[in-house]
Motif scaffolding. Structure first.
Motif, mmCIF file in Angstrom:
data_model
loop_
_atom_site.group_PDB
_atom_site.id
_atom_site.type_symbol
_atom_site.label_atom_id
_atom_site.label_comp_id
_atom_site.label_asym_id
_atom_site.label_seq_id
_atom_site.Cartn_x
_atom_site.Cartn_y
_atom_site.Cartn_z
ATOM 1 N N ILE A 1 0.868 -1.179 0.000
ATOM 2 C CA ILE A 1 0.000 0.000 0.000
ATOM 3 C C ILE A 1 0.908 1.233 0.000
ATOM 4 C CG2 ILE A 1 -1.851 1.254 1.168
ATOM 5 C CD1 ILE A 1 -2.756 -1.554 0.429
ATOM 6 N N PRO A 2 1.034 1.911 -1.149
ATOM 7 C CA PRO A 2 1.900 3.090 -1.186
ATOM 8 C C PRO A 2 1.293 4.271 -0.430
ATOM 9 C CG PRO A 2 0.980 2.629 -3.374
ATOM 10 C CD PRO A 2 0.470 1.568 -2.447
ATOM 11 N N PRO B 1 2.613 10.074 3.107
ATOM 12 C CA PRO B 1 3.330 10.056 1.829
ATOM 13 C C PRO B 1 4.772 9.583 1.984
ATOM 14 C CG PRO B 1 2.052 12.076 2.041
ATOM 15 C CD PRO B 1 1.971 11.369 3.375
ATOM 16 N N GLY B 2 5.192 8.740 1.040
ATOM 17 C CA GLY B 2 6.554 8.236 1.026
ATOM 18 C C GLY B 2 6.748 6.906 1.735
ATOM 19 N N LEU C 1 9.566 6.141 15.938
ATOM 20 C CA LEU C 1 9.147 5.351 14.778
ATOM 21 C C LEU C 1 9.843 5.907 13.545
ATOM 22 C CD1 LEU C 1 5.336 5.553 15.545
ATOM 23 C CD2 LEU C 1 6.717 3.494 15.734
ATOM 24 N N GLU C 2 9.686 5.240 12.400
ATOM 25 C CA GLU C 2 10.252 5.786 11.173
ATOM 26 C C GLU C 2 9.517 7.046 10.740
ATOM 27 O OE1 GLU C 2 7.867 2.067 9.958
ATOM 28 O OE2 GLU C 2 9.081 2.735 11.625
ATOM 29 N N TYR C 3 8.331 7.305 11.308
ATOM 30 C CA TYR C 3 7.555 8.499 10.949
ATOM 31 C C TYR C 3 6.911 9.147 12.168
ATOM 32 C CZ TYR C 3 4.208 4.657 10.811
ATOM 33 O OH TYR C 3 3.488 3.522 11.114
#
Length: 171
Positions: free
Chosen positions: A11-12, A17-18, A95-97
């Protein structure tokens, strides 16, 4: 492992976003794939004297509780803040985001416990490392960490270099 890979949906741009989200929903919907995934997760640890399985909210609950059932041991949920009704120990991590906290009941582990930590995904290693630190803070031993998916480019394994790590799929 190709059966598992075929059951993972990309799921992009989710949850932002990204980010390319690896969706395990098709895998857990398929009873044969789910059963095989659980067996493949626990197989390396059958002789490791695991006394409890811990799972990270939320998808770690799915695999962790099934692994615990198969091993004949208890399951401990590691939760997002404010979800546990008893006295909790808490830890913050990135987290990564973003960033968040992880909590567990203070009586969830004992010094005799050998814990298998289970989650669906190893990305940057932030949540898994925080979980290991939280478990160890309560006196238990983290025997190993197991994941359905590992995102190799994010180098989460480096955060867990003190632990045995088992991942079913690598992306």
């Amino acid at each position: 492992m190709e059966l598992f890979r075929a059951k993972i949906r990309d799921i992009p741009n989710f949850p932002q976003p990204g980010i390319l989200f690896r969706d395990i929903t098709p895998l857990i919907k398929d009873p044969a794939a789910l059963r095989l995934a659980v067996r493949e997760i626990l197989h390396p640890f059958l002789s490791r004297n695991i006394t409890v399985v811990a799972g990270i909210e939320a998808r770690g609950f799915i695999f962790g509780s099934l692994v615990a059932w198969e091993l004949g041991v208890g399951f401990v949920p590691l939760r997002k803040p404010g979800k546990l009704p008893y006295i909790v120990e808490s830890i913050s991590y990135n987290l990564e985001y973003g960033s968040t906290n992880l909590e567990v009941h203070t009586d969830a582990f004992s010094s005799e416990d050998n814990v298998l930590l289970v989650d669906d995904l190893l990305a940057t290693g932030g949540s898994a490392k925080a979980a290991c630190n939280l478990i160890e803070r309560l006196g238990a031993t983290v025997t190993a960490c197991a994941f359905v998916i590992e995102l190799d480019s994010l180098k989460g394994r480096e955060q867990l270099s003190n632990y045995v790590i088992h991942s079913l799929l690598h992306y």
